[in-house]
Design a protein around this motif. Structure first.
Motif, short mmCIF file in Angstrom:
data_model
loop_
_atom_site.label_atom_id
_atom_site.label_comp_id
_atom_site.label_asym_id
_atom_site.label_seq_id
_atom_site.Cartn_x
_atom_site.Cartn_y
_atom_site.Cartn_z
N LEU A 1 0.82 -1.21 0.00
CA LEU A 1 0.00 0.00 0.00
C LEU A 1 0.86 1.26 0.00
O LEU A 1 0.41 2.32 -0.46
N TRP A 2 2.09 1.16 0.51
CA TRP A 2 2.96 2.33 0.56
C TRP A 2 3.26 2.88 -0.83
O TRP A 2 3.51 4.08 -0.99
N ASP A 3 3.22 2.04 -1.85
CA ASP A 3 3.44 2.49 -3.23
C ASP A 3 2.41 3.56 -3.60
O ASP A 3 2.76 4.61 -4.14
N ARG A 4 1.16 3.32 -3.28
CA ARG A 4 0.11 4.29 -3.60
C ARG A 4 0.22 5.54 -2.72
O ARG A 4 0.05 6.66 -3.19
N VAL A 5 0.51 5.32 -1.44
CA VAL A 5 0.66 6.45 -0.52
C VAL A 5 1.80 7.35 -0.97
O VAL A 5 1.69 8.58 -0.98
N TRP A 6 2.93 6.74 -1.33
CA TRP A 6 4.09 7.50 -1.78
C TRP A 6 3.77 8.29 -3.05
O TRP A 6 4.21 9.43 -3.21
N GLY A 7 3.00 7.68 -3.94
CA GLY A 7 2.61 8.38 -5.16
C GLY A 7 1.78 9.62 -4.86
O GLY A 7 1.97 10.67 -5.47
N ILE A 8 0.88 9.50 -3.89
CA ILE A 8 0.06 10.65 -3.50
C ILE A 8 0.92 11.74 -2.85
O ILE A 8 0.78 12.93 -3.15
N LEU A 9 1.83 11.33 -1.96
CA LEU A 9 2.68 12.29 -1.27
C LEU A 9 3.59 13.04 -2.24
O LEU A 9 3.98 14.19 -1.97
N ASN A 10 3.93 12.41 -3.35
CA ASN A 10 4.86 13.03 -4.30
C ASN A 10 4.17 13.93 -5.33
O ASN A 10 4.87 14.58 -6.12
N ARG A 11 2.84 13.96 -5.33
CA ARG A 11 2.14 14.80 -6.31
C ARG A 11 2.59 16.27 -6.25
O ARG A 11 2.80 16.89 -7.29
N PRO A 12 2.71 16.86 -5.05
CA PRO A 12 3.08 18.30 -5.02
C PRO A 12 4.59 18.56 -5.05
O PRO A 12 5.00 19.71 -4.94
N MET A 13 5.42 17.52 -5.18
CA MET A 13 6.86 17.70 -5.08
C MET A 13 7.39 18.67 -6.13
O MET A 13 8.31 19.45 -5.87
N PHE A 14 6.84 18.64 -7.33
CA PHE A 14 7.30 19.54 -8.38
C PHE A 14 7.11 21.00 -7.96
O PHE A 14 7.97 21.85 -8.20
N LEU A 15 5.99 21.28 -7.29
CA LEU A 15 5.67 22.66 -6.91
C LEU A 15 6.48 23.12 -5.70
O LEU A 15 6.74 24.32 -5.55
N ILE A 16 6.84 22.20 -4.80
CA ILE A 16 7.52 22.61 -3.57
C ILE A 16 9.03 22.34 -3.63
O ILE A 16 9.68 22.34 -2.59
N SER A 17 9.55 22.13 -4.81
CA SER A 17 11.00 21.90 -4.97
C SER A 17 11.70 23.07 -5.63
O SER A 17 12.83 22.93 -6.08
N PHE B 1 10.59 28.65 -9.44
CA PHE B 1 10.82 29.89 -8.69
C PHE B 1 12.02 29.68 -7.79
O PHE B 1 12.57 28.58 -7.70
N THR B 2 12.45 30.72 -7.13
CA THR B 2 13.53 30.60 -6.15
C THR B 2 12.95 30.78 -4.75
O THR B 2 11.96 31.49 -4.57
N PRO B 3 13.54 30.16 -3.74
CA PRO B 3 13.00 30.27 -2.38
C PRO B 3 12.93 31.71 -1.87
O PRO B 3 12.12 32.02 -0.98
N GLU B 4 13.77 32.58 -2.41
CA GLU B 4 13.80 33.96 -1.93
C GLU B 4 12.49 34.70 -2.15
O GLU B 4 12.19 35.67 -1.44
N VAL B 5 11.68 34.25 -3.12
CA VAL B 5 10.42 34.95 -3.39
C VAL B 5 9.30 34.47 -2.47
O VAL B 5 8.20 35.03 -2.49
N VAL B 6 9.55 33.46 -1.67
CA VAL B 6 8.54 32.90 -0.77
C VAL B 6 8.66 33.59 0.59
O VAL B 6 9.75 33.61 1.18
N PRO B 7 7.59 34.14 1.13
CA PRO B 7 7.67 34.83 2.42
C PRO B 7 7.77 33.84 3.57
O PRO B 7 7.39 32.68 3.45
N GLU B 8 8.28 34.32 4.68
CA GLU B 8 8.30 33.53 5.92
C GLU B 8 6.88 33.49 6.51
O GLU B 8 6.10 34.42 6.30
N PRO B 9 6.49 32.42 7.19
CA PRO B 9 7.29 31.25 7.59
C PRO B 9 7.33 30.15 6.54
O PRO B 9 7.94 29.12 6.76
N PHE B 10 6.67 30.41 5.38
CA PHE B 10 6.57 29.36 4.37
C PHE B 10 7.94 29.02 3.77
O PHE B 10 8.17 27.88 3.36
N ARG B 11 8.85 29.99 3.71
CA ARG B 11 10.17 29.72 3.18
C ARG B 11 10.90 28.70 4.04
O ARG B 11 11.56 27.79 3.53
#
Length: 239
Positions: A150-166, A170-180
Protein backbone atom coordinates in the motif's frame (compact mmCIF):
# COMPACT_ATOMS: atom_id res chain seq x y z
CA UNK A 1 19.58 -1.72 -20.73
CA UNK A 2 18.45 -4.63 -22.87
CA UNK A 3 15.79 -5.87 -20.44
CA UNK A 4 14.40 -2.39 -19.76
CA UNK A 5 14.58 -0.77 -23.19
CA UNK A 6 15.27 -3.61 -25.63
CA UNK A 7 11.65 -4.51 -26.30
CA UNK A 8 10.56 -1.16 -27.73
CA UNK A 9 11.40 0.09 -31.24
CA UNK A 10 14.36 2.42 -30.96
CA UNK A 11 15.44 0.84 -27.68
CA UNK A 12 17.65 2.96 -25.47
CA UNK A 13 17.35 5.95 -27.81
CA UNK A 14 13.93 6.75 -26.36
CA UNK A 15 15.25 6.65 -22.80
CA UNK A 16 17.25 9.77 -23.70
CA UNK A 17 15.12 11.36 -26.41
CA UNK A 18 11.79 11.25 -24.55
CA UNK A 19 12.82 13.22 -21.42
CA UNK A 20 14.97 15.60 -23.48
CA UNK A 21 12.05 16.38 -25.82
CA UNK A 22 9.65 16.67 -22.87
CA UNK A 23 11.89 19.19 -21.12
CA UNK A 24 12.22 21.22 -24.32
CA UNK A 25 8.44 21.35 -24.81
CA UNK A 26 7.72 22.23 -21.19
CA UNK A 27 10.42 24.89 -21.20
CA UNK A 28 8.84 26.47 -24.28
CA UNK A 29 5.33 26.31 -22.79
CA UNK A 30 6.37 27.85 -19.46
CA UNK A 31 8.41 30.52 -21.21
CA UNK A 32 5.24 31.72 -22.96
CA UNK A 33 3.33 31.97 -19.69
CA UNK A 34 6.17 33.32 -17.49
CA UNK A 35 8.40 35.69 -19.40
CA UNK A 36 10.40 37.01 -16.45
CA UNK A 37 12.19 34.24 -14.52
CA UNK A 38 13.47 34.79 -10.99
CA UNK A 39 17.04 34.60 -12.30
CA UNK A 40 18.45 35.79 -15.60
CA UNK A 41 16.38 36.63 -18.66
CA UNK A 42 15.91 33.22 -20.26
CA UNK A 43 13.10 31.16 -18.78
CA UNK A 44 14.04 27.99 -20.67
CA UNK A 45 17.46 27.93 -18.98
CA UNK A 46 15.97 28.83 -15.59
CA UNK A 47 13.40 26.07 -15.89
CA UNK A 48 15.92 23.49 -17.11
CA UNK A 49 18.30 24.19 -14.20
CA UNK A 50 15.47 23.33 -11.82
CA UNK A 51 13.75 20.55 -13.74
CA UNK A 52 16.84 18.53 -14.71
CA UNK A 53 18.11 17.80 -11.17
CA UNK A 54 14.52 17.32 -9.97
CA UNK A 55 13.81 14.72 -12.66
CA UNK A 56 17.13 13.00 -12.05
CA UNK A 57 16.10 12.49 -8.43
CA UNK A 58 12.46 11.66 -9.15
CA UNK A 59 12.96 9.13 -11.94
CA UNK A 60 16.04 7.40 -10.50
CA UNK A 61 14.43 7.08 -7.05
CA UNK A 62 11.30 5.56 -8.62
CA UNK A 63 13.28 3.02 -10.62
CA UNK A 64 15.56 2.08 -7.72
CA UNK A 65 12.44 1.58 -5.59
CA UNK A 66 11.27 -1.09 -8.03
CA UNK A 67 14.65 -2.84 -8.30
CA UNK A 68 13.66 -6.06 -6.54
CA UNK A 69 10.34 -6.30 -8.37
CA UNK A 70 11.94 -5.73 -11.79
CA UNK A 71 14.95 -8.00 -11.19
CA UNK A 72 13.09 -10.80 -9.41
CA UNK A 73 14.01 -13.59 -11.91
CA UNK A 74 17.71 -12.69 -11.73
CA UNK A 75 17.64 -12.70 -7.94
CA UNK A 76 16.81 -16.40 -8.03
CA UNK A 77 20.45 -17.03 -9.00
CA UNK A 78 22.64 -17.29 -5.86
CA UNK A 79 25.48 -15.05 -7.17
CA UNK A 80 23.02 -12.18 -7.80
CA UNK A 81 22.04 -10.15 -4.71
CA UNK A 82 19.64 -7.32 -4.08
CA UNK A 83 22.68 -5.00 -3.90
CA UNK A 84 23.45 -5.86 -7.53
CA UNK A 85 19.89 -4.99 -8.54
CA UNK A 86 19.93 -1.69 -6.64
CA UNK A 87 23.31 -0.58 -8.01
CA UNK A 88 22.45 -1.61 -11.58
CA UNK A 89 19.16 0.33 -11.57
CA UNK A 90 20.76 3.37 -9.98
CA UNK A 91 23.77 3.38 -12.30
CA UNK A 92 22.00 2.96 -15.66
CA UNK A 93 19.31 5.53 -14.88
CA UNK A 94 21.73 8.05 -13.40
CA UNK A 95 23.94 7.80 -16.49
CA UNK A 96 20.85 8.22 -18.68
CA UNK A 97 19.85 11.43 -16.91
CA UNK A 98 23.40 12.77 -17.07
CA UNK A 99 23.27 12.25 -20.82
CA UNK A 100 19.90 14.02 -20.94
CA UNK A 101 21.39 16.87 -18.92
CA UNK A 102 24.22 17.36 -21.40
CA UNK A 103 21.89 17.17 -24.41
CA UNK A 104 19.38 19.68 -23.01
CA UNK A 105 21.98 22.22 -21.85
CA UNK A 106 23.85 21.98 -25.16
CA UNK A 107 20.56 22.36 -27.00
CA UNK A 108 19.67 25.51 -25.05
CA UNK A 109 23.15 26.90 -25.58
CA UNK A 110 22.93 26.48 -29.36
CA UNK A 111 19.25 27.46 -29.77
CA UNK A 112 19.37 30.64 -27.67
CA UNK A 113 23.06 31.43 -28.27
CA UNK A 114 23.59 31.69 -24.52
CA UNK A 115 26.81 32.91 -22.95
CA UNK A 116 27.54 30.70 -19.94
CA UNK A 117 29.79 31.47 -17.01
CA UNK A 118 29.66 28.08 -15.37
CA UNK A 119 30.72 26.90 -11.94
CA UNK A 120 31.43 23.29 -12.85
CA UNK A 121 32.01 22.23 -9.24
CA UNK A 122 28.57 23.51 -8.18
CA UNK A 123 26.91 21.72 -11.11
CA UNK A 124 28.74 18.49 -10.25
CA UNK A 125 27.76 18.80 -6.56
CA UNK A 126 24.12 19.28 -7.48
CA UNK A 127 24.10 16.22 -9.73
CA UNK A 128 25.88 14.13 -7.09
CA UNK A 129 23.41 15.24 -4.40
CA UNK A 130 20.41 14.52 -6.65
CA UNK A 131 21.75 11.08 -7.55
CA UNK A 132 22.67 10.26 -3.95
CA UNK A 133 19.29 11.38 -2.66
CA UNK A 134 17.60 9.26 -5.33
CA UNK A 135 19.61 6.23 -4.24
CA UNK A 136 18.88 6.77 -0.53
CA UNK A 137 15.14 7.32 -0.96
CA UNK A 138 14.99 4.54 -3.56
CA UNK A 139 16.69 1.99 -1.30
CA UNK A 140 14.39 2.81 1.61
CA UNK A 141 11.31 2.65 -0.61
CA UNK A 142 12.52 -0.63 -2.10
CA UNK A 143 12.08 -2.16 1.34
CA UNK A 144 8.80 -0.37 2.05
CA UNK A 145 7.26 -1.30 -1.31
CA UNK A 146 8.17 -4.96 -0.81
CA UNK A 147 6.91 -5.16 2.77
CA UNK A 148 3.94 -2.81 2.55
CA UNK A 149 2.42 -2.77 -0.97
CA UNK A 150 0.00 0.00 0.00
CA UNK A 151 2.96 2.33 0.56
CA UNK A 152 3.44 2.49 -3.23
CA UNK A 153 0.11 4.29 -3.60
CA UNK A 154 0.66 6.45 -0.52
CA UNK A 155 4.09 7.50 -1.78
CA UNK A 156 2.61 8.38 -5.16
CA UNK A 157 0.06 10.65 -3.50
CA UNK A 158 2.68 12.29 -1.27
CA UNK A 159 4.86 13.03 -4.30
CA UNK A 160 2.14 14.80 -6.31
CA UNK A 161 3.08 18.30 -5.02
CA UNK A 162 6.86 17.70 -5.08
CA UNK A 163 7.30 19.54 -8.38
CA UNK A 164 5.67 22.66 -6.91
CA UNK A 165 7.52 22.61 -3.57
CA UNK A 166 11.00 21.90 -4.97
CA UNK A 167 11.61 25.45 -6.26
CA UNK A 168 11.69 24.30 -9.89
CA UNK A 169 9.86 27.33 -11.35
CA UNK A 170 10.82 29.89 -8.69
CA UNK A 171 13.53 30.60 -6.15
CA UNK A 172 13.00 30.27 -2.38
CA UNK A 173 13.80 33.96 -1.93
CA UNK A 174 10.42 34.95 -3.39
CA UNK A 175 8.54 32.90 -0.77
CA UNK A 176 7.67 34.83 2.42
CA UNK A 177 8.30 33.53 5.92
CA UNK A 178 7.29 31.25 7.59
CA UNK A 179 6.57 29.36 4.37
CA UNK A 180 10.17 29.72 3.18
CA UNK A 181 11.42 27.88 6.26
CA UNK A 182 8.99 25.06 5.64
CA UNK A 183 10.03 24.94 1.98
CA UNK A 184 13.68 24.53 2.94
CA UNK A 185 12.85 21.30 4.78
CA UNK A 186 12.64 19.74 1.32
CA UNK A 187 16.20 18.63 0.43
CA UNK A 188 15.46 19.01 -3.28
CA UNK A 189 15.24 22.77 -2.82
CA UNK A 190 18.91 22.71 -1.81
CA UNK A 191 19.81 20.48 -4.76
CA UNK A 192 18.09 22.84 -7.22
CA UNK A 193 19.67 25.87 -5.54
CA UNK A 194 23.15 24.40 -5.97
CA UNK A 195 22.47 23.74 -9.66
CA UNK A 196 21.41 27.35 -10.19
CA UNK A 197 24.54 28.55 -8.40
CA UNK A 198 26.44 26.72 -11.11
CA UNK A 199 24.73 28.63 -13.92
CA UNK A 200 24.11 32.06 -12.35
CA UNK A 201 27.33 33.58 -10.90
CA UNK A 202 25.42 36.28 -8.98
CA UNK A 203 23.14 33.78 -7.21
CA UNK A 204 24.56 32.89 -3.81
CA UNK A 205 21.73 30.62 -2.50
CA UNK A 206 22.49 31.56 1.11
CA UNK A 207 19.91 29.07 2.38
CA UNK A 208 21.77 26.10 0.91
CA UNK A 209 23.01 23.39 3.31
CA UNK A 210 25.18 20.53 2.07
CA UNK A 211 25.12 18.92 5.50
CA UNK A 212 21.32 18.76 5.47
CA UNK A 213 21.21 17.01 2.09
CA UNK A 214 24.01 14.61 3.00
CA UNK A 215 22.20 13.75 6.24
CA UNK A 216 19.12 12.81 4.21
CA UNK A 217 21.23 10.64 1.92
CA UNK A 218 23.13 8.90 4.72
CA UNK A 219 20.10 8.24 6.93
CA UNK A 220 17.79 6.94 4.20
CA UNK A 221 20.46 4.77 2.62
CA UNK A 222 21.69 3.30 5.91
CA UNK A 223 18.16 2.62 7.11
CA UNK A 224 17.07 1.12 3.80
CA UNK A 225 20.09 -1.16 3.50
CA UNK A 226 19.78 -2.29 7.13
CA UNK A 227 16.10 -3.15 6.71
CA UNK A 228 16.69 -4.96 3.40
CA UNK A 229 19.45 -7.01 4.98
CA UNK A 230 17.33 -7.80 8.02
CA UNK A 231 14.23 -8.82 6.08
CA UNK A 232 15.79 -10.07 2.82
CA UNK A 233 14.64 -13.68 3.35
CA UNK A 234 11.05 -12.60 3.94
CA UNK A 235 11.12 -10.20 1.01
CA UNK A 236 12.48 -12.85 -1.36
CA UNK A 237 9.93 -15.42 -0.17
CA UNK A 238 7.08 -13.04 -0.99
CA UNK A 239 8.71 -11.65 -4.11
Amino acid sequence: MSTTYGRSPGGYFWAVAEPAAGIALLSFAFSLAIRAPSLGNNFALFYATGYLPFMLYFDVARRVSMSIAFSRPLLMYPPVTYIDALVARWLINTLTHLLVFVIVIMGLWMFYDLQFILDHSAIARSLIMASGLALGIGVLNCFLFAMFPLWDRVWGILNRPMFLISAVIFTPEVVPEPFRGWLLLNPLVHVVGEMRRGFYPTYDAAYLSYVYVMAWIAITMALGLALLRLYRARIMSTA
